[in-house]
Design a protein around this motif. Structure first.
Motif, PDB file in Angstrom:
ATOM      1  N   PRO A   1       0.813  -1.227   0.000  1.00  8.57           N
ATOM      2  CA  PRO A   1       0.000   0.000   0.000  1.00  8.57           C
ATOM      3  C   PRO A   1       0.844   1.275   0.000  1.00  8.57           C
ATOM      4  N   ILE A   2       2.084   1.217   0.526  1.00 13.96           N
ATOM      5  CA  ILE A   2       2.934   2.409   0.502  1.00 13.96           C
ATOM      6  C   ILE A   2       3.283   2.778  -0.938  1.00 13.96           C
ATOM      7  N   LEU A   3       3.772   1.796  -1.710  1.00 15.79           N
ATOM      8  CA  LEU A   3       4.136   2.076  -3.099  1.00 15.79           C
ATOM      9  C   LEU A   3       2.904   2.438  -3.924  1.00 15.79           C
ATOM     10  N   GLY A   4       1.792   1.720  -3.696  1.00 23.45           N
ATOM     11  CA  GLY A   4       0.578   2.043  -4.443  1.00 23.45           C
ATOM     12  C   GLY A   4       0.075   3.439  -4.127  1.00 23.45           C
ATOM     13  N   GLY A   5       0.112   3.809  -2.846  1.00 25.14           N
ATOM     14  CA  GLY A   5      -0.335   5.150  -2.478  1.00 25.14           C
ATOM     15  C   GLY A   5       0.544   6.239  -3.065  1.00 25.14           C
ATOM     16  N   LEU A   6       1.866   6.023  -3.098  1.00 25.84           N
ATOM     17  CA  LEU A   6       2.773   7.011  -3.686  1.00 25.84           C
ATOM     18  C   LEU A   6       2.512   7.175  -5.177  1.00 25.84           C
ATOM     19  N   ASP A   7       2.258   6.060  -5.879  1.00 28.07           N
ATOM     20  CA  ASP A   7       1.954   6.163  -7.309  1.00 28.07           C
ATOM     21  C   ASP A   7       0.662   6.938  -7.537  1.00 28.07           C
TER      22      ASP A   7
END
Length: 644
Positions: A303-309
Motif C-alpha cells: 500500500p505504501i508504493l501504491g499510495g505514492l503512485d
C-alpha cells in the motif's frame, strides 16, 4: 571375525542389562504412582463426603428460608416448632438462627448464642448472602462461648430483596467426625480448610515438613481437603529405584564403554552427519523466520508504493511535492530490494534470471558490504561501467557476493587481526577461468582479501557442504557451497585461489549477455478497456491500495477478504472479467479458491498476488503471479495482459 563376535556379544548383553534395570525402575515407579493414586482417591472421597454433608445442610436451610411462617412478620411459635423438628433431624446443628440484613439476630433456637441476642459472629458471610441473594457457607470462626463453628445461610426473599437470613450453625467437631470416619492407611493425615485457609478439622498426626500432600477442592463450600502421606513412603521407593538404576547403570556403562571403544571408528561419520543435520535444521528455522518477516514487510510496502503512485498522478505540477514523493518512493524501493534479498536468503522466492549490470549492482551493494565487514576493514569496489552484463538471478548474485565478502572478513580476523583490505572487482574472464564451460563470453567477479589464506588440504575441501575451519558456532560450512551451487546453476563456476599467509581470491565466473532493456516510463497512458474485477485479499491495506489503483484507471472493483466471501461475490457477479486473489487467506489458499471456482464452471482468469509461494503446491501452473510489493505500473500491466 573375533571383532564381529565381540560386537555381537556386547550388543546382545547391553539391551538385557538396560531392560532389566528399566523394568525394575518402572515397577518401583508404578508402586509410587499407586501411592499417588491412593492419596488422590482418599482426598476425592473425603471431599465428596464433606460436600454431600454441606449440600444437605444447604438444602435444609433453603427449605427453612421458604417457610410460610417467614412470609411477613415472623410467626415465632410456628417457626420455633418447625425449627426444633429440623434440628432433631440434623443433630450436628448447634443453633438455628434468624437475622435481619444488617446482621442483628432476631431469633436463635434452641437458645440465644452467648446467652443473649446480638450481632451475628460471621458478618462477612451474612453480608455476602444479602448481596448475592444466594445461600452461602461461612468461614470457621470462634463464637462468644469459645466454640469453633461455621454458619450455612440462606436468604428469605421478598420482592426480590433479602428480608431475613436463616442460618444453621454447625460446630467444627461435626466435620472432625466425618474426617475420622474415612478409612485411610495408618500414618496418613486428613485436614479440612475453609475458603480463607483456616483449619476446620484434622484427622491423624503428621509433621508437615515430612509429608507429601494432595489437595482437592469442595465446590459446594469453596473449601478444600488435604491428604498428607508420610514422605518416607515415597523415599523408600525412590531409594530402591536409585539402587536399581545405579546398579544397572554401572553394568550398562561398563558394557557401553567396551562397545563404544569398538565402535568409535564406525560412529565417527554418523556423528558428523548428525551435526550437519542439526545445523541444517537451524538454518531452515532461520530461513522460515526470515521468510515470514519478509512476507509481512511485503504486505506493508504494497500500500505504501501504491499510495505514492496514486499521489504522483494526482499532485499535478507541484515540483516540491513531487520531489517528496520521489524521495519516499526511492526509500520504499530500497526497502523492496532489501526484502527481496531476505526472501532470496530464506529461499522463499522463485529465482528469475535477468540481465544484470555488475558495475551498477556492486555500487548499490557497496554500503551493505562495508557495514557487513565493519569499519576496521576496508571494502573497495573496482568495476568499470562499460563491462557486459551477466545473466543470473539478482538476489542470489547479491547474496553470493555478500557470502564471499563475509568469508574474506573472517579470514582477516583469524589470528587476532582486526583490520585488513577486501577488494571486489569485475573484469572479463580469463581463458583459464572458462576452460570446460560452454563457448561464449564470460565475466569474472572476484573478491580478494589479505587474510590468513588456506593451505592445499583446506582449499580442496573448501566448497564441501558443512566443511568449515571457523571455531565454535561462527561457521555453518554452507557459504562457499551455496555460492558454488549458484554458479553451477547459472552455467558458470566458482574458482578459489589461496596461499597461506597471503590471502584468498574467490572468483565467480558467469556468462555474459546483452545489457537489460531500459525501464519504461511508469507514467504513461493505459489501454482504454476497463472491466469488472474481483479483488480478494485478507490484508485491508493491500486490498484498498490495489482497488484504488484499479478504480483510478476506470475499472469496477468488488472486494472480498476471504475465500468463502470471494466465492459468494463471484457467484453473484457473472459479469466479472478478472479475479485478483492473494495466496494466504482465512479459510483456504488462493490455489483452493482457483480450483473451487473452476470446478464450479466459472470461466474468469485469475491473477495471484503473493509475497512468497514456497508452499503453493496447489496452485495451477497457468495462473500468472504478481509479487508483493508491486508498483501501479506492474499491477496495471498484469491486468492489461489478462484482459487482452
Amino acid at each position: 571375525m573375533r571383532r564381529s563376535l565381540i560386537l555381537m556379544g556386547l550388543t546382545g548383553m547391553v539391551p538385557i542389562v538396560v531392560l532389566g534395570a528399566a523394568y525394575g525402575a518402572v515397577t518401583l515407579r508404578e508402586q509410587r504412582a499407586s501411592l499417588d493414586r491412593q492419596a488422590a482417591l482418599a482426598s476425592r472421597s473425603t471431599a465428596r463426603l464433606i460436600g454431600s454433608e454441606i449440600a444437605a445442610t444447604l438444602d435444609a436451610v433453603k427449605m427453612i428460608s421458604r417457610s410460610p411462617s417467614l412470609d411477613s412478620a415472623i410467626d415465632r411459635p410456628r417457626f420455633s416448632q418447625l425449627g426444633m423438628r429440623l434440628m432433631e433431624d440434623h443433630p450436628d446443628w448447634s443453633t438455628l438462627s434468624i437475622a435481619d440484613p444488617a446482621g442483628n439476630r432476631i431469633l436463635d433456637l434452641p437458645r440465644p448464642i452467648g446467652g443473649h441476642l446480638g450481632k451475628v459472629v460471621d458478618g462477612a458471610s451474612l453480608a455476602e448472602t444479602v448481596r448475592t441473594r444466594r445461600p452461602q457457607v461461612g468461614h470457621v470462626v470462634r463464637g462468644p462461648g469459645g466454640a469453633v463453628a461455621f454458619a450455612v445461610r440462606a436468604p428469605v426473599l421478598q420482592d426480590g430483596a433479602a428480608r431475613y437470613v436463616v442460618s444453621a450453625v454447625v460446630p467444627a467437631r461435626a466435620m472432625q467426625r466425618l474426617l475420622r470416619s474415612e478409612d485411610v492407611p495408618p500414618g496418613w493425615r486428613l485436614r479440612l480448610f475453609d475458603g480463607r485457609g483456616a483449619l476446620v478439622a484434622q484427622s491423624g498426626a503428621l509433621d508437615q515438613d515430612a509429608a507429601q500432600a494432595t489437595r482437592v477442592a469442595i465446590p459446594e463450600a469453596g473449601w478444600r481437603v488435604e491428604v498428607a502421606v508420610p514422605r518416607g513412603s515415597f523415599t523408600a521407593l525412590t531409594r530402591q529405584t536409585r539402587m536399581v538404576l545405579i546398579g544397572g547403570g554401572l553394568l550398562a556403562l561398563t558394557l557401553f564403554a567396551a562397545l563404544g571403544f569398538a565402535l568409535v571408528v564406525e560412529l565417527r561419520r554418523f556423528r558428523q552427519r548428525q551435526a550437519a543435520t542439526v545445523q541444517a535444521q537451524r538454518l531452515e528455522a532461520l530461513g522460515r523466520l526470515t521468510g515470514g518477516v519478509a512476507h509481512d514487510l511485503n504486505n506493508l510496502l504494497t500500500p505504501i508504493l501504491g499510495g505514492l503512485d496514486l499521489l504522483r498522478a494526482r499532485i499535478g505540477d507541484d515540483a516540491k511535492a513531487l520531489r517528496y514523493i520521489d524521495s519516499a518512493t526511492h526509500s520504499a524501493e530500497r526497502a523492496r530490494t532489501l526484502v527481496a534479498r531476505l526472501l532470496a536468503y530464506a529461499k522463499r522466492q522463485a529465482l528469475m534470471p535477468e540481465a544484470i549490470l555488475v558495475g551498477t549492482m556492486l555500487t548499490d551493494l557497496h554500503e551493505l558490504l562495508q557495514r557487513s565487514v565493519g569499519p576496521a576493514i576496508g571494502c573497495t569496489i573496482d568495476a568499470d561501467n562499460d563491462l557486459p552484463a551477466v545473466r543470473a538471478d539478482r538476489n542470489q548474485l547479491e547474496l553470493a557476493v555478500l557470502n564471499l565478502v563475509i568469508n574474506a572478513r573472517d579470514a582477516i580476523r583469524t589470528g587476532g587481526r582486526i583490520s585488513g583490505t577486501i577488494t571486489v572487482s569485475a573484469r572479463p574472464a580469463r581463458r583459464d577461468e572458462t576452460r570446460g564451460l560452454a563457448r561464449g563470453d564470460y565475466l569474472a567477479l572476484a573478491v580478494r582479501d589479505d587474510g590468513c589464506g588456506m593451505d592445499a588440504a583446506t582449499l580442496r575441501r573448501a566448497m564441501e557442504p558443512f566443511f568449515t575451519t571457523k571455531t565454535g558456532d561462527r561457521g555453518t560450512g554452507l557459504g562457499l557451497s551455496m555460492v558454488h551451487g549458484f554458479a553451477e546453476q547459472s552455467a558458470g563456476r566458482l574458482v578459489l585461489e589461496s596461499t597461506p599467509g597471503q590471502g584468498t581470491n574467490a572468483t565467480l565466473v558467469l556468462p555474459a549477455t546483452e545489457p537489460p532493456d531500459a525501464i519504461a516510463d511508469p507514467v504513461r497512458d493505459r489501454p482504454t478497456r476497463t472491466a469488472e474485477i474481483l479483488l480478494v485479499d485478507d490484508d485491508a491495506a493491500v486490498r484498498e491500495a490495489a482497488a484504488e489503483v484499479l478504480r483510478a484507471h476506470g475499472h469496477q472493483v468488488a472486494e472480498a477478504e476471504s475465500l468463502s466471501e470471494g466465492m459468494a461475490v463471484l457467484a453473484g457477479a457473472p459479469g466479472t472479467a478478472l479475479v485478483i486473489t492473494d495466496y494466504m487467506m482465512p479459510g483456504g489458499t488462493g490455489g483452493e479458491f482457483i480450483h473451487r471456482a473452476r470446478g464450479a464452471g466459472l470461466p474468469q482468469p485469475f491473477l495471484l498476488l503473493t509475497g512468497y509461494t514456497d508452499t503453493a503446491e496447489d496452485l495451477p501452473g497457468d495462473v500468472p503471479q504478481l509479487r508483493k510489493p508491486f508498483r501501479e505500473r506492474e499491477l496495471l500491466d498484469a491486468v492489461d495482459a489478462l484482459l487482452g
